[in-house]
Write an enzyme that holds these catalytic residues in place. Sequence first.
Site, PDB file in Angstrom:
ATOM      1  N   LYS A 229     -20.600  85.232 -27.598  1.00 40.58           N
ATOM      2  CA  LYS A 229     -19.470  86.065 -28.045  1.00 40.58           C
ATOM      3  C   LYS A 229     -19.934  87.433 -28.547  1.00 40.58           C
ATOM      4  O   LYS A 229     -19.343  88.451 -28.219  1.00 40.58           O
ATOM      5  CB  LYS A 229     -18.670  85.362 -29.164  1.00 40.58           C
ATOM      6  CG  LYS A 229     -18.013  84.063 -28.728  1.00 40.58           C
ATOM      7  CD  LYS A 229     -17.065  83.530 -29.792  1.00 40.58           C
ATOM      8  CE  LYS A 229     -17.741  83.167 -31.102  1.00 40.58           C
ATOM      9  NZ  LYS A 229     -18.724  82.070 -30.995  1.00 40.58           N
TER      10      LYS A 229
ATOM     11  N   ARG B 258     -23.124  73.891 -37.832  1.00 42.48           N
ATOM     12  CA  ARG B 258     -22.190  74.897 -37.324  1.00 42.48           C
ATOM     13  C   ARG B 258     -21.429  74.364 -36.108  1.00 42.48           C
ATOM     14  O   ARG B 258     -20.243  74.638 -35.942  1.00 42.48           O
ATOM     15  CB  ARG B 258     -22.940  76.189 -36.971  1.00 42.48           C
ATOM     16  CG  ARG B 258     -23.343  76.954 -38.223  1.00 42.48           C
ATOM     17  CD  ARG B 258     -24.338  78.044 -37.946  1.00 42.48           C
ATOM     18  NE  ARG B 258     -23.814  79.095 -37.124  1.00 42.48           N
ATOM     19  CZ  ARG B 258     -24.558  79.889 -36.365  1.00 42.48           C
ATOM     20  NH1 ARG B 258     -25.870  79.731 -36.332  1.00 42.48           N
ATOM     21  NH2 ARG B 258     -24.011  80.831 -35.660  1.00 42.48           N
TER      22      ARG B 258
ATOM     23  N   ARG C 177     -32.453  82.939 -30.330  1.00 45.27           N
ATOM     24  CA  ARG C 177     -31.768  84.223 -30.562  1.00 45.27           C
ATOM     25  C   ARG C 177     -32.517  85.058 -31.602  1.00 45.27           C
ATOM     26  O   ARG C 177     -33.001  84.547 -32.605  1.00 45.27           O
ATOM     27  CB  ARG C 177     -30.355  83.918 -31.060  1.00 45.27           C
ATOM     28  CG  ARG C 177     -29.551  85.131 -31.415  1.00 45.27           C
ATOM     29  CD  ARG C 177     -28.093  84.852 -31.327  1.00 45.27           C
ATOM     30  NE  ARG C 177     -27.588  83.974 -32.385  1.00 45.27           N
ATOM     31  CZ  ARG C 177     -26.318  83.616 -32.474  1.00 45.27           C
ATOM     32  NH1 ARG C 177     -25.437  84.013 -31.581  1.00 45.27           N
ATOM     33  NH2 ARG C 177     -25.921  82.820 -33.455  1.00 45.27           N
TER      34      ARG C 177
ATOM     35  N   ARG D 286     -31.885  84.810 -37.566  1.00 41.49           N
ATOM     36  CA  ARG D 286     -30.947  84.541 -38.659  1.00 41.49           C
ATOM     37  C   ARG D 286     -31.271  83.193 -39.298  1.00 41.49           C
ATOM     38  O   ARG D 286     -31.583  82.239 -38.597  1.00 41.49           O
ATOM     39  CB  ARG D 286     -29.515  84.487 -38.102  1.00 41.49           C
ATOM     40  CG  ARG D 286     -28.967  85.824 -37.739  1.00 41.49           C
ATOM     41  CD  ARG D 286     -27.709  85.721 -36.898  1.00 41.49           C
ATOM     42  NE  ARG D 286     -26.761  84.698 -37.315  1.00 41.49           N
ATOM     43  CZ  ARG D 286     -25.582  84.500 -36.731  1.00 41.49           C
ATOM     44  NH1 ARG D 286     -25.205  85.256 -35.728  1.00 41.49           N
ATOM     45  NH2 ARG D 286     -24.766  83.562 -37.167  1.00 41.49           N
TER      46      ARG D 286
ATOM     47  N   ARG E 264     -11.000  81.399 -36.975  1.00 42.24           N
ATOM     48  CA  ARG E 264     -11.926  80.281 -36.809  1.00 42.24           C
ATOM     49  C   ARG E 264     -11.297  78.952 -37.202  1.00 42.24           C
ATOM     50  O   ARG E 264     -11.969  77.928 -37.169  1.00 42.24           O
ATOM     51  CB  ARG E 264     -13.132  80.533 -37.692  1.00 42.24           C
ATOM     52  CG  ARG E 264     -14.430  80.064 -37.091  1.00 42.24           C
ATOM     53  CD  ARG E 264     -15.467  81.005 -37.290  1.00 42.24           C
ATOM     54  NE  ARG E 264     -16.824  80.635 -37.249  1.00 42.24           N
ATOM     55  CZ  ARG E 264     -17.736  81.534 -36.930  1.00 42.24           C
ATOM     56  NH1 ARG E 264     -17.386  82.751 -36.597  1.00 42.24           N
ATOM     57  NH2 ARG E 264     -18.992  81.203 -36.952  1.00 42.24           N
TER      58      ARG E 264
HETATM   59  P1  AMP Z   1     -21.175  83.981 -36.872  1.00 45.61           P
HETATM   60  O1  AMP Z   1     -22.082  85.153 -36.881  1.00 45.61           O
HETATM   61  O2  AMP Z   1     -19.819  84.307 -36.280  1.00 45.61           O
HETATM   62  O3  AMP Z   1     -21.779  82.748 -36.269  1.00 45.61           O
HETATM   63  O4  AMP Z   1     -20.869  83.640 -38.422  1.00 45.61           O
HETATM   64  C1  AMP Z   1     -21.898  83.284 -39.310  1.00 45.61           C
HETATM   65  C2  AMP Z   1     -21.307  82.600 -40.543  1.00 45.61           C
HETATM   66  O5  AMP Z   1     -20.402  83.498 -41.216  1.00 45.61           O
HETATM   67  C3  AMP Z   1     -20.472  81.356 -40.247  1.00 45.61           C
HETATM   68  O6  AMP Z   1     -21.255  80.208 -40.095  1.00 45.61           O
HETATM   69  C4  AMP Z   1     -19.588  81.309 -41.507  1.00 45.61           C
HETATM   70  O7  AMP Z   1     -20.310  80.827 -42.632  1.00 45.61           O
HETATM   71  C5  AMP Z   1     -19.291  82.776 -41.747  1.00 45.61           C
HETATM   72  N1  AMP Z   1     -18.074  83.197 -41.011  1.00 45.61           N
HETATM   73  C6  AMP Z   1     -18.008  84.049 -39.929  1.00 45.61           C
HETATM   74  N2  AMP Z   1     -16.741  84.189 -39.507  1.00 45.61           N
HETATM   75  C7  AMP Z   1     -15.976  83.412 -40.309  1.00 45.61           C
HETATM   76  C8  AMP Z   1     -14.594  83.122 -40.374  1.00 45.61           C
HETATM   77  N3  AMP Z   1     -13.712  83.648 -39.508  1.00 45.61           N
HETATM   78  N4  AMP Z   1     -14.162  82.276 -41.356  1.00 45.61           N
HETATM   79  C9  AMP Z   1     -15.013  81.748 -42.239  1.00 45.61           C
HETATM   80  N5  AMP Z   1     -16.337  81.950 -42.214  1.00 45.61           N
HETATM   81  C10 AMP Z   1     -16.830  82.779 -41.273  1.00 45.61           C
END
Ligand code: AMP
Length: 218
Positions: free
Chosen positions: A18, A175, A131, A164, A93
Amino acid sequence: MSEKRTYVVLLGVPGAGKGTQAKLLEQSTGLPQISTGDIFRYNLKNQTELGKLAKSYMDRGDLVPDDVTIRMVEDRLQQPDCSCGAIMDGFPRNLIQAAAFDQMTAPYGGVHVTPLIQVDDDETIRRITGRRSCRTCGAVYHVLYNPPKVEGVCDVDGGELYQRDDDKEDTVRNRLFVYYKQTSPLIGYYFAKGLLREIDGAQSIEDVHSALMAVVTS
Ligand code: AMP
């Protein structure tokens, strides 16, 4: 109703691509990528109140509470670069966030389309654990599939590449669990609205981008 805007919601498991695809769509369409994960990471790095609040959730791979996340997206969407719409990467989400996003976007014609980038779980884990992200500009690489020209160095701005914390295998499994429990119901939600478009995420980055452009511009 106010003027029409184009809101694209990218769906897919963590690691489906994404972020990479949102950045390419941003270049091709001029619509900004809004990555809630990137906004949280920025706040974490700068040790803001929001960052401190988000940290424990992110470390576990859990979702940050909805009220905080929804307010953050509302603020972001009011910035001038979002005046034609946005590419949403990582938001909504869960169903509560999706309902809130419908409300935010209703005056502008609602969500335009929700492409679902599909990748199988083993491939997801391979992709996430390989990654690497740039500390300064956020560009995303993969040690095997999309390596930088010089190991550990960003092609775009020469920044340091890092893994990360939440891309380590234990957190990745949680996740994925959170994705299936909380995020995957969005597939049915948007399908019922006629907005879902399935994209084969196993193709090359360029082919996924072309497929996405076709659904975003149709
Ligand atoms: P991502 O980079 O999108 O994988 O997001 C990394 C982390 O940020 C996730 O595992 C959540 O802890 C937090 N996070 C990102 N987007 C959201 C969202 N829409 N709602 C809640 N937590 C989020």
